[in-house]
Design an enzyme around this catalytic site. Sequence first.
Site, PDB file in Angstrom:
ATOM      1  N   HIS A  68      57.521 -92.464  55.590  1.00 47.33           N
ATOM      2  CA  HIS A  68      57.277 -91.083  55.187  1.00 47.33           C
ATOM      3  C   HIS A  68      57.749 -90.823  53.762  1.00 47.33           C
ATOM      4  O   HIS A  68      57.201 -89.955  53.081  1.00 47.33           O
ATOM      5  CB  HIS A  68      57.957 -90.124  56.166  1.00 47.33           C
ATOM      6  CG  HIS A  68      57.198 -89.959  57.443  1.00 47.33           C
ATOM      7  ND1 HIS A  68      57.064 -88.749  58.088  1.00 47.33           N
ATOM      8  CD2 HIS A  68      56.508 -90.858  58.197  1.00 47.33           C
ATOM      9  CE1 HIS A  68      56.335 -88.909  59.189  1.00 47.33           C
ATOM     10  NE2 HIS A  68      55.994 -90.186  59.270  1.00 47.33           N
ATOM     11  N   ASP A  69      58.746 -91.548  53.311  1.00 46.59           N
ATOM     12  CA  ASP A  69      59.183 -91.426  51.924  1.00 46.59           C
ATOM     13  C   ASP A  69      58.135 -92.012  50.986  1.00 46.59           C
ATOM     14  O   ASP A  69      57.725 -91.374  50.014  1.00 46.59           O
ATOM     15  CB  ASP A  69      60.527 -92.135  51.729  1.00 46.59           C
ATOM     16  CG  ASP A  69      61.092 -91.944  50.327  1.00 46.59           C
ATOM     17  OD1 ASP A  69      60.894 -90.850  49.744  1.00 46.59           O
ATOM     18  OD2 ASP A  69      61.732 -92.868  49.806  1.00 46.59           O
ATOM     19  N   VAL A  72      54.681 -90.190  50.342  1.00 48.24           N
ATOM     20  CA  VAL A  72      54.719 -88.903  49.638  1.00 48.24           C
ATOM     21  C   VAL A  72      55.438 -89.100  48.306  1.00 48.24           C
ATOM     22  O   VAL A  72      56.640 -89.357  48.280  1.00 48.24           O
ATOM     23  CB  VAL A  72      55.447 -87.824  50.474  1.00 48.24           C
ATOM     24  CG1 VAL A  72      55.398 -86.479  49.753  1.00 48.24           C
ATOM     25  CG2 VAL A  72      54.830 -87.715  51.862  1.00 48.24           C
ATOM     26  N   ASP A  76      60.689 -92.783  46.534  1.00 51.07           N
ATOM     27  CA  ASP A  76      61.629 -92.203  45.567  1.00 51.07           C
ATOM     28  C   ASP A  76      62.768 -91.436  46.215  1.00 51.07           C
ATOM     29  O   ASP A  76      63.504 -90.704  45.542  1.00 51.07           O
ATOM     30  CB  ASP A  76      60.886 -91.282  44.593  1.00 51.07           C
ATOM     31  CG  ASP A  76      60.298 -90.051  45.275  1.00 51.07           C
ATOM     32  OD1 ASP A  76      60.266 -90.012  46.537  1.00 51.07           O
ATOM     33  OD2 ASP A  76      59.868 -89.118  44.566  1.00 51.07           O
ATOM     34  N   SER A  78      62.628 -88.874  48.013  1.00 51.64           N
ATOM     35  CA  SER A  78      62.412 -87.425  48.042  1.00 51.64           C
ATOM     36  C   SER A  78      62.465 -86.863  49.459  1.00 51.64           C
ATOM     37  O   SER A  78      62.717 -85.672  49.649  1.00 51.64           O
ATOM     38  CB  SER A  78      61.078 -87.066  47.382  1.00 51.64           C
ATOM     39  OG  SER A  78      60.006 -87.772  47.981  1.00 51.64           O
ATOM     40  N   HIS A 195      54.943 -98.556  65.668  1.00 52.36           N
ATOM     41  CA  HIS A 195      54.985 -97.686  66.843  1.00 52.36           C
ATOM     42  C   HIS A 195      55.462 -98.418  68.087  1.00 52.36           C
ATOM     43  O   HIS A 195      55.522 -97.832  69.166  1.00 52.36           O
ATOM     44  CB  HIS A 195      53.600 -97.077  67.101  1.00 52.36           C
ATOM     45  CG  HIS A 195      53.228 -96.007  66.137  1.00 52.36           C
ATOM     46  ND1 HIS A 195      51.990 -95.391  66.121  1.00 52.36           N
ATOM     47  CD2 HIS A 195      53.934 -95.433  65.120  1.00 52.36           C
ATOM     48  CE1 HIS A 195      51.956 -94.491  65.159  1.00 52.36           C
ATOM     49  NE2 HIS A 195      53.119 -94.497  64.533  1.00 52.36           N
ATOM     50  N   THR A 196      55.797 -99.672  67.947  1.00 50.14           N
ATOM     51  CA  THR A 196      56.345-100.419  69.085  1.00 50.14           C
ATOM     52  C   THR A 196      57.785-100.004  69.386  1.00 50.14           C
ATOM     53  O   THR A 196      58.310-100.314  70.451  1.00 50.14           O
ATOM     54  CB  THR A 196      56.275-101.939  68.825  1.00 50.14           C
ATOM     55  OG1 THR A 196      56.437-102.633  70.062  1.00 50.14           O
ATOM     56  CG2 THR A 196      57.343-102.400  67.847  1.00 50.14           C
ATOM     57  N   SER A 251      59.393-101.614  76.103  1.00 44.53           N
ATOM     58  CA  SER A 251      60.462-102.131  75.223  1.00 44.53           C
ATOM     59  C   SER A 251      60.617-101.217  74.017  1.00 44.53           C
ATOM     60  O   SER A 251      60.308-101.606  72.889  1.00 44.53           O
ATOM     61  CB  SER A 251      60.151-103.565  74.775  1.00 44.53           C
ATOM     62  OG  SER A 251      58.860-103.641  74.187  1.00 44.53           O
ATOM     63  N   ASP A 256      58.482-105.737  68.772  1.00 41.83           N
ATOM     64  CA  ASP A 256      57.665-106.814  69.325  1.00 41.83           C
ATOM     65  C   ASP A 256      56.199-106.390  69.286  1.00 41.83           C
ATOM     66  O   ASP A 256      55.856-105.361  68.693  1.00 41.83           O
ATOM     67  CB  ASP A 256      58.112-107.156  70.749  1.00 41.83           C
ATOM     68  CG  ASP A 256      58.062-105.957  71.698  1.00 41.83           C
ATOM     69  OD1 ASP A 256      57.399-104.943  71.347  1.00 41.83           O
ATOM     70  OD2 ASP A 256      58.666-106.019  72.780  1.00 41.83           O
TER      71      ASP A 256
END
Length: 329
Positions: A68-69, A72, A76, A78, A195-196, A251, A256
């Site tokens: 997410h840093d 956007v 940096d 932010s 997303h695991t 898990s 994984d």
Amino acid sequence: MSSKRVTWLSLTWVLVFLCLSVELEAQLQVGFYRTSCGLAEFIVKDEVRKGFIRDSGVAPGLVRMHFHDCFVRGCDGSVLIDSTPSNTAEKDSPANNPSLRGFEVIDSAKARLEAVCKGVVSCADIVAFAARDSVEITGGLGYDVPAGRRDGRISLASEASTNLPPPTFTVDQLTQFFSNKGLTQDEMVTLSGAHTIGRSHCSSFSNRLYNFNGTSGQDPTLDPQYAASLKTQCPQGSTNTNLVVPMNPSSPSITDVGYYVDVLRNRGLFTSDQTLLTDTTTATQVRQNAGNPFLWKNKFASAMVKMGQLGVLIGEAGQIRANCRVINS
């Protein structure tokens, strides 16, 4: 060949070499703090370890924070800046609040680093190191993190909303979105594997359970047994905004290929997960990743390094924040 032509070619190669040298010097470097703050990466790793012992959810939180840093304004730092009465910062965008977590680990690491190497290690680099350490502590492969990022001075909630892909995106939208950031479709599928680990608030996928595409039914691509389990955990009409479910129930704290196995079983939690099977190329990549854990872990490490270099501030650009939550005065 005339002597003038030889001289011209020689000068051309010299100029090319000099340009490449300047470009290489301006890039991030592995071991950037080796002489200026030799314990930098050790300190960050230690804080991630302590945070993980307190709450294993810190690790996926830090991986997500890095993503997410970087998406956007580039990597940096932010995303760490607090809102003020006159500005709503990235972290308070609906895309980040209340789902982002792990800020306290960054704060602790920064405090220790300022005590031993005042004004040297950037918050942006701390986030990058912490994400790598989080991947490693949950069973993924460790990797070298090129460092030398500087911290940004601007953080706007509105930019988070327009630069982070929502969980409702289709595969075509995801492909274009990642391409706009300089990442390939294969890297998009690879990074989706994050997303695991971690969790999701029910609000991010409840439309698949109760109001898919404006109907009163559920998403027909969602495995019925999985949907029934999700409905138990996320009751229709609930006003509890804190309800969460694991992204990968089998898990949730291990890096994984369980994510890809789930997608193949129609148990991808988000629309943006399950959509990977709607395209021939991405569906093939999902199957390859599911069947080759070590290959995916290597690809994931490489993709994280590449993502970690998006839009970085280097040299004299930006600043080194004394407090990651506040822009230097």
